[in-house]
Write a protein that holds these residues in place. Sequence first.
Motif, PDB file in Angstrom:
ATOM      1  N   PRO A  37       0.814  -1.224   0.000  1.00 15.05           N
ATOM      2  CA  PRO A  37       0.000   0.000   0.000  1.00 15.05           C
ATOM      3  C   PRO A  37       0.845   1.271   0.000  1.00 15.05           C
ATOM      4  N   GLY A  38       0.540   2.183  -0.906  1.00 14.58           N
ATOM      5  CA  GLY A  38       1.181   3.488  -0.950  1.00 14.58           C
ATOM      6  C   GLY A  38       2.583   3.516  -1.513  1.00 14.58           C
ATOM      7  N   ALA A  39       3.162   2.351  -1.822  1.00  9.88           N
ATOM      8  CA  ALA A  39       4.546   2.306  -2.301  1.00  9.88           C
ATOM      9  C   ALA A  39       4.617   2.631  -3.788  1.00  9.88           C
ATOM     10  N   ASN A  40       5.701   3.276  -4.191  1.00  8.66           N
ATOM     11  CA  ASN A  40       5.915   3.563  -5.605  1.00  8.66           C
ATOM     12  C   ASN A  40       7.060   2.709  -6.139  1.00  8.66           C
ATOM     13  N   HIS A  41       7.502   2.994  -7.361  1.00 10.08           N
ATOM     14  CA  HIS A  41       8.564   2.191  -7.977  1.00 10.08           C
ATOM     15  C   HIS A  41       9.878   2.330  -7.200  1.00 10.08           C
ATOM     16  N   ALA A  42      10.181   3.541  -6.765  1.00  5.49           N
ATOM     17  CA  ALA A  42      11.439   3.775  -6.059  1.00  5.49           C
ATOM     18  C   ALA A  42      11.519   3.000  -4.755  1.00  5.49           C
ATOM     19  N   ASP A  43      10.390   2.758  -4.116  1.00  2.00           N
ATOM     20  CA  ASP A  43      10.382   2.044  -2.842  1.00  2.00           C
ATOM     21  C   ASP A  43      10.846   0.599  -2.986  1.00  2.00           C
ATOM     22  N   THR A  44      10.892   0.079  -4.219  1.00  2.00           N
ATOM     23  CA  THR A  44      11.353  -1.293  -4.416  1.00  2.00           C
ATOM     24  C   THR A  44      12.871  -1.387  -4.497  1.00  2.00           C
ATOM     25  N   SER A  45      13.562  -0.241  -4.507  1.00  2.00           N
ATOM     26  CA  SER A  45      15.029  -0.273  -4.573  1.00  2.00           C
ATOM     27  C   SER A  45      15.621   0.674  -3.533  1.00  2.00           C
ATOM     28  N   ASN A  46      16.063   1.872  -3.969  1.00  2.00           N
ATOM     29  CA  ASN A  46      16.769   2.780  -3.059  1.00  2.00           C
ATOM     30  C   ASN A  46      15.924   3.937  -2.551  1.00  2.00           C
ATOM     31  N   GLY A  47      14.666   4.008  -2.959  1.00  2.00           N
ATOM     32  CA  GLY A  47      13.783   5.064  -2.483  1.00  2.00           C
ATOM     33  C   GLY A  47      13.951   6.401  -3.168  1.00  2.00           C
ATOM     34  N   VAL A  48      14.792   6.487  -4.191  1.00  2.00           N
ATOM     35  CA  VAL A  48      15.019   7.749  -4.896  1.00  2.00           C
ATOM     36  C   VAL A  48      13.954   7.906  -5.980  1.00  2.00           C
ATOM     37  N   HIS A  49      13.064   8.849  -5.779  1.00  2.00           N
ATOM     38  CA  HIS A  49      11.942   9.067  -6.686  1.00  2.00           C
ATOM     39  C   HIS A  49      12.437   9.596  -8.028  1.00  2.00           C
ATOM     40  N   ASN A  50      11.958   9.010  -9.132  1.00  2.00           N
ATOM     41  CA  ASN A  50      12.376   9.411 -10.473  1.00  2.00           C
ATOM     42  C   ASN A  50      11.160   9.755 -11.319  1.00  2.00           C
ATOM     43  N   PRO A  51      10.647  10.992 -11.193  1.00  4.13           N
ATOM     44  CA  PRO A  51       9.452  11.371 -11.962  1.00  4.13           C
ATOM     45  C   PRO A  51       9.686  11.392 -13.464  1.00  4.13           C
TER      46      PRO A  51
END
Length: 366
Positions: A251-265
């Motif tokens: 819940p609430g997780a994005n793609h970045a949360d599956t690796s290093n948490g660095v958001h890449n819009p």
Amino acid sequence: MMLQPQIRQLRGDRPLLGCAVPHPTAVRNSRLAQNRSRQQSRTVCQSTTQTTAQHIILAPPAGNTAPPQTECLLVLVPGAMLGPKDFRNLAENAQASAPHVRMWAACMDINYQELFKSFDSPPDQEQLQALLDGVKDAAAEAGFKPRSAGWGRCTNMYLCLQSFAGTTFSEIAYKSAAGLILLATAFDGRCFVGKLPSLEDWGRPVMILGGELDGQLRWPWQAGLAADAAVLAQKAGPRFAAAHQPFILIPGANHADTSNGVHNPARGDIPSHADYKTAQAQMGKALGAFVTAHEAFDKSVRVEASDELLLIVRQSAEMIGPYFMGSGMGDLCGAWVSGRTSGPESTASIDTPHTAHEHAGSHAPT
């Protein structure tokens, strides 16, 4: 209400990516590259956490008392522009969540620029196999004890393929590993054009794991896989399906949360609504339960891990159930509570389906 046949329209009949018969020179060059890759993976630092040819090898946590029969290896393969250090935290979370197995973890180092010198054709399968063999050999030199089938498959190795790694390695994973985790990825690129392979064609345990708010691999593209898992729940029971084909969204997780948490819009990802550490812990919990459900020595432990997966799968089904109902595809949630098993309180077997339906993926120890 059963899942409707409309879901089958999401799938095409295009075969999985294959390779043309290579020229003898290409075969010779590939073998040379394979030998170089293996030679580069031979140097091992003498420490509990070992780095070999940039692979990060993590031994089972100190204090792990699981029997030697449960020894296994979880290989995390990064997506594009990511390195092994980006997956160390997830690997450690998975190990901490699997105290009943001796889980080694390997965060793979891979150079996609070298691998994909040309995008005109898929990578050479021998080269991909050499890369997997390299990280497995590195873990073996660090102390991991692989078990192999007569045809070469490592029966106690699980591959966790993240993002671009899924479309690259998923085909070869079938003949190389005991199980597969597709982390924020798909079997191949067909999901982007509305066509999907079927989980029914995959004869080994496979987990679909991702984030609810993943903007790069949006879960509606994989709705057909969620339907496949629900169909297995109807045929063989929710517990068996949760252990062999769990479809899980954090819940609430994005793609970045599956690796290093660095958001890449720039790649389409959207801001996360989850705490990064919490999301990583939840993913690690799912990974640990998945491996435990197949590698634990005691059946009671495998049942407990399967029940844990079943509860997580039900939460994901409730999250995306309205999409299925609104699309006319049926009640996704009902399959996980009504099948031949009523829920975690059931005593039905997780090792073999309790119907006439046979599933080739079952290989839990007895």
